[in-house]
Design a protein around this motif. Structure first.
Motif, PDB file in Angstrom:
ATOM      1  N   VAL A  22      44.651  39.077  34.483  1.00  0.00           N
ATOM      2  CA  VAL A  22      43.515  38.544  35.225  1.00  0.00           C
ATOM      3  C   VAL A  22      44.044  37.473  36.173  1.00  0.00           C
ATOM      4  O   VAL A  22      44.788  36.575  35.756  1.00  0.00           O
ATOM      5  CB  VAL A  22      42.466  37.934  34.281  1.00  0.00           C
ATOM      6  N   ALA A  23      43.677  37.575  37.452  1.00  0.00           N
ATOM      7  CA  ALA A  23      43.998  36.544  38.446  1.00  0.00           C
ATOM      8  C   ALA A  23      42.732  35.754  38.727  1.00  0.00           C
ATOM      9  O   ALA A  23      41.706  36.323  39.113  1.00  0.00           O
ATOM     10  CB  ALA A  23      44.530  37.182  39.722  1.00  0.00           C
ATOM     11  N   LEU A  24      42.796  34.439  38.518  1.00  0.00           N
ATOM     12  CA  LEU A  24      41.639  33.568  38.688  1.00  0.00           C
ATOM     13  C   LEU A  24      41.782  32.743  39.962  1.00  0.00           C
ATOM     14  O   LEU A  24      42.783  32.058  40.164  1.00  0.00           O
ATOM     15  CB  LEU A  24      41.495  32.645  37.484  1.00  0.00           C
ATOM     16  N   GLU A  25      40.784  32.827  40.811  1.00  0.00           N
ATOM     17  CA  GLU A  25      40.747  32.080  42.073  1.00  0.00           C
ATOM     18  C   GLU A  25      40.223  30.674  41.808  1.00  0.00           C
ATOM     19  O   GLU A  25      39.194  30.491  41.143  1.00  0.00           O
ATOM     20  CB  GLU A  25      39.829  32.786  43.076  1.00  0.00           C
ATOM     21  N   LEU A  26      40.922  29.658  42.327  1.00  0.00           N
ATOM     22  CA  LEU A  26      40.547  28.271  42.094  1.00  0.00           C
ATOM     23  C   LEU A  26      40.108  27.590  43.382  1.00  0.00           C
ATOM     24  O   LEU A  26      40.584  27.914  44.470  1.00  0.00           O
ATOM     25  CB  LEU A  26      41.732  27.486  41.514  1.00  0.00           C
ATOM     26  N   ASP A  27      39.221  26.625  43.209  1.00  0.00           N
ATOM     27  CA  ASP A  27      38.900  25.645  44.244  1.00  0.00           C
ATOM     28  C   ASP A  27      38.970  24.291  43.564  1.00  0.00           C
ATOM     29  O   ASP A  27      38.014  23.856  42.923  1.00  0.00           O
ATOM     30  CB  ASP A  27      37.512  25.910  44.826  1.00  0.00           C
ATOM     31  N   GLY A  28      40.104  23.618  43.695  1.00  0.00           N
ATOM     32  CA  GLY A  28      40.321  22.405  42.928  1.00  0.00           C
ATOM     33  C   GLY A  28      40.340  22.718  41.446  1.00  0.00           C
ATOM     34  O   GLY A  28      41.095  23.580  40.993  1.00  0.00           O
ATOM     35  N   ASN A  29      39.464  22.068  40.675  1.00  0.00           N
ATOM     36  CA  ASN A  29      39.366  22.321  39.246  1.00  0.00           C
ATOM     37  C   ASN A  29      38.288  23.336  38.895  1.00  0.00           C
ATOM     38  O   ASN A  29      37.980  23.525  37.718  1.00  0.00           O
ATOM     39  CB  ASN A  29      39.086  21.014  38.493  1.00  0.00           C
ATOM     40  N   LYS A  30      37.706  23.985  39.886  1.00  0.00           N
ATOM     41  CA  LYS A  30      36.682  25.003  39.641  1.00  0.00           C
ATOM     42  C   LYS A  30      37.306  26.395  39.695  1.00  0.00           C
ATOM     43  O   LYS A  30      38.090  26.693  40.588  1.00  0.00           O
ATOM     44  CB  LYS A  30      35.556  24.894  40.674  1.00  0.00           C
ATOM     45  N   VAL A  31      36.933  27.225  38.732  1.00  0.00           N
ATOM     46  CA  VAL A  31      37.325  28.630  38.746  1.00  0.00           C
ATOM     47  C   VAL A  31      36.198  29.399  39.423  1.00  0.00           C
ATOM     48  O   VAL A  31      35.057  29.385  38.961  1.00  0.00           O
ATOM     49  CB  VAL A  31      37.570  29.160  37.326  1.00  0.00           C
ATOM     50  N   LEU A  32      36.511  30.078  40.525  1.00  0.00           N
ATOM     51  CA  LEU A  32      35.484  30.715  41.340  1.00  0.00           C
ATOM     52  C   LEU A  32      35.234  32.165  40.962  1.00  0.00           C
ATOM     53  O   LEU A  32      34.089  32.624  40.955  1.00  0.00           O
ATOM     54  CB  LEU A  32      35.872  30.642  42.821  1.00  0.00           C
ATOM     55  N   SER A  33      36.305  32.907  40.684  1.00  0.00           N
ATOM     56  CA  SER A  33      36.150  34.339  40.451  1.00  0.00           C
ATOM     57  C   SER A  33      37.412  34.866  39.785  1.00  0.00           C
ATOM     58  O   SER A  33      38.422  34.159  39.671  1.00  0.00           O
ATOM     59  CB  SER A  33      35.912  35.087  41.771  1.00  0.00           C
ATOM     60  N   GLN A  34      37.338  36.114  39.347  1.00  0.00           N
ATOM     61  CA  GLN A  34      38.495  36.738  38.722  1.00  0.00           C
ATOM     62  C   GLN A  34      38.715  38.136  39.287  1.00  0.00           C
ATOM     63  O   GLN A  34      37.793  38.773  39.795  1.00  0.00           O
ATOM     64  CB  GLN A  34      38.331  36.807  37.217  1.00  0.00           C
ATOM     65  N   GLU A  35      39.941  38.571  39.173  1.00  0.00           N
ATOM     66  CA  GLU A  35      40.334  39.902  39.633  1.00  0.00           C
ATOM     67  C   GLU A  35      41.252  40.511  38.577  1.00  0.00           C
ATOM     68  O   GLU A  35      42.140  39.843  38.048  1.00  0.00           O
ATOM     69  CB  GLU A  35      41.066  39.797  40.970  1.00  0.00           C
ATOM     70  N   ILE A  36      41.028  41.763  38.257  1.00  0.00           N
ATOM     71  CA  ILE A  36      41.844  42.457  37.264  1.00  0.00           C
ATOM     72  C   ILE A  36      43.032  43.113  37.949  1.00  0.00           C
ATOM     73  O   ILE A  36      42.891  43.796  38.971  1.00  0.00           O
ATOM     74  CB  ILE A  36      41.000  43.493  36.512  1.00  0.00           C
ATOM     75  N   LEU A  37      44.215  42.910  37.369  1.00  0.00           N
ATOM     76  CA  LEU A  37      45.451  43.436  37.929  1.00  0.00           C
ATOM     77  C   LEU A  37      46.179  44.299  36.900  1.00  0.00           C
ATOM     78  O   LEU A  37      46.196  43.978  35.715  1.00  0.00           O
ATOM     79  CB  LEU A  37      46.385  42.297  38.347  1.00  0.00           C
ATOM     80  N   PHE A  38      46.788  45.350  37.353  1.00  0.00           N
ATOM     81  CA  PHE A  38      47.660  46.220  36.563  1.00  0.00           C
ATOM     82  C   PHE A  38      47.013  46.701  35.267  1.00  0.00           C
ATOM     83  O   PHE A  38      47.569  46.532  34.179  1.00  0.00           O
ATOM     84  CB  PHE A  38      48.984  45.509  36.252  1.00  0.00           C
ATOM     85  N   PRO A  39      45.832  47.324  35.353  1.00  0.00           N
ATOM     86  CA  PRO A  39      45.222  47.855  34.134  1.00  0.00           C
ATOM     87  C   PRO A  39      46.133  48.894  33.492  1.00  0.00           C
ATOM     88  O   PRO A  39      46.713  49.738  34.170  1.00  0.00           O
ATOM     89  CB  PRO A  39      43.917  48.477  34.640  1.00  0.00           C
TER      90      PRO A  39
END
Length: 376
Positions: A327-344
């Motif tokens: 799982v790749a998690l997108e950050l904005d400072g200390n906030k986690v904005l969204s996630q993306e699944i990689l290499f299932p």
């Protein structure tokens, strides 16, 4: 059963506070996954729990069954490291994480956590040993941390290790399957994040050092089973993730003296589906920076920096044991904005680390250790 109050709380969180709470994962293969591919480095390690770099070409890998192995120039060496302590390789216990000292080039020190027998009582608990490595032999061994009391239970050792920018060593300890007692009691080591000096002594500014009914190594409490921990490369903050029960896996930013709520608050339920708490928040307890429902069974965690992965730079990578992906998690400072699944389908991800050479390495149970490389 999930009560109406609990269900409404979860719905409110999803609809109105996505910066704190989990969103539905992106399951499609986006452009970034096509930019990189996993390249097998080696097989031969059953459960590669920890990975640490002695230099850009040499990796120490702990096998949970109780073996410390060396990968050199991409080859798993036949000879195994000797001099390990007695440990209890049962259930989720065994030889667990491994880390190198921030000043390794000067002092040659390595650290590893394991289900040790040193603490009081029958069974085992999370222990940490410091040593040096010479010709596949550990020397100058010293136990610098042993959690207590011991337990014969085989689950929830936690056991990730991470240094911060000041050289303090952080140790995660799971609740050892005793959620009703251990996580909220400061005189119990289980269910905590601990902070110690590299020689095992206690930093003078630890939050509970002057409290009589608290163990002085405790840095934060109210944790279930943290199996991911990493220092933010810019802020220096320690981030963790931990397994929830059925649902409610969390990412947390560790603050001194903070209570992370387990098991008083949770977004999860019992494995049977029944509820053990109606609360997802409570005054004086920290909300997670992100949580997963359903659980992904997270293990391993790394921040991506450098120029090898422009699509992922500044993101967090987390492994999933349950769903066998990253799982790749997108950050904005200390906030986690969204996630993306990689290499299932890459395998049950036990650990993910950005190595000394700048590349991402993914350790899986049985399928091997992979290096993530550009596909072009």
């Amino acid at each position: 059963m999930i009560t109406i109050t609990r269900l409404f709380g979860i719905m409110f969180c999803v609809v109105f506070t996505n910066s704190v709470c989990a969103q539905q994962p992106k399951t499609s293969l986006s452009g970034s996954i096509h930019s990189y591919k996993p390249q097998l480095v080696t097989k031969g390690i059953d459960i590669p729990w920890g990975m640490a770099w002695l230099d850009e070409k040499t990796i120490l890998v702990s096998d949970r069954k109780g073996e410390l192995r060396v990968i050199s120039n991409g080859i798993l060496l036949h000879e195994k490291v000797t001099g390990l302590p007695e440990l209890r390789a049962q259930g989720q216990g065994g030889l667990l994480d491994v880390a190198v000292d921030p000043n390794y080039n000067e002092n040659g020190l390595i650290y590893f956590s394991y289900s040790g027998l040193e603490g009081e009582g029958e069974g085992a608990h999370t222990s940490v040993m410091r040593a040096k490595l010479q010709d596949f032999k550990l020397t100058e061994q010293a136990v610098i941390f042993d959690a207590g009391p011991n337990s014969i239970k085989g689950q929830h050792f936690g056991s990730r290790l991470s240094f911060d920018k000041q050289g303090y060593l952080y140790i995660s300890s799971g609740d050892r399957g005793n959620r009703d007692v251990n996580p909220q009691r400061l005189d119990r080591d289980a269910g905590k994040i601990h902070r110690i000096n590299s020689d095992g002594s206690i930093p003078k500014d630890n939050p509970f050092i002057a409290q009589k009914d608290a163990n002085s190594s405790v840095y934060s409490f109210g944790h279930r089973n943290p199996q991911g921990m990493a220092m933010h490369p810019v802020t220096g903050d320690i981030w963790t993730h931990e397994h929830g029960p059925k649902g409610g896996d969390e990412i947390n930013i560790i603050q001194p003296g903070a209570n992370y709520g387990w098991p008083v608050i949770s977004f999860g339920v019992n494995y049977s589906g029944s509820s053990f708490t109606d609360l997802t928040e409570k005054e004086g307890m920290q909300q997670p920076a992100w949580y997963w429902v359903p659980s992904i069974a997270p293990s391993g965690m790394t921040f991506v920096n450098g120029d090898i992965y422009p699509d992922w730079k500044g993101k967090i990578l987390v492994g999933s044991l349950k769903f066998a992906y990253l799982v790749a998690l997108e950050l904005d400072g200390n906030k986690v904005l969204s996630q993306e699944i990689l290499f299932p389908g890459i395998g049950r991800v036990r650990n993910v680390v950005q190595g000394a050479d700048g590349y991402i390495y993914v350790a899986t149970d049985g399928a091997g250790i992979f290096k993530i490389v550009p596909s072009k």
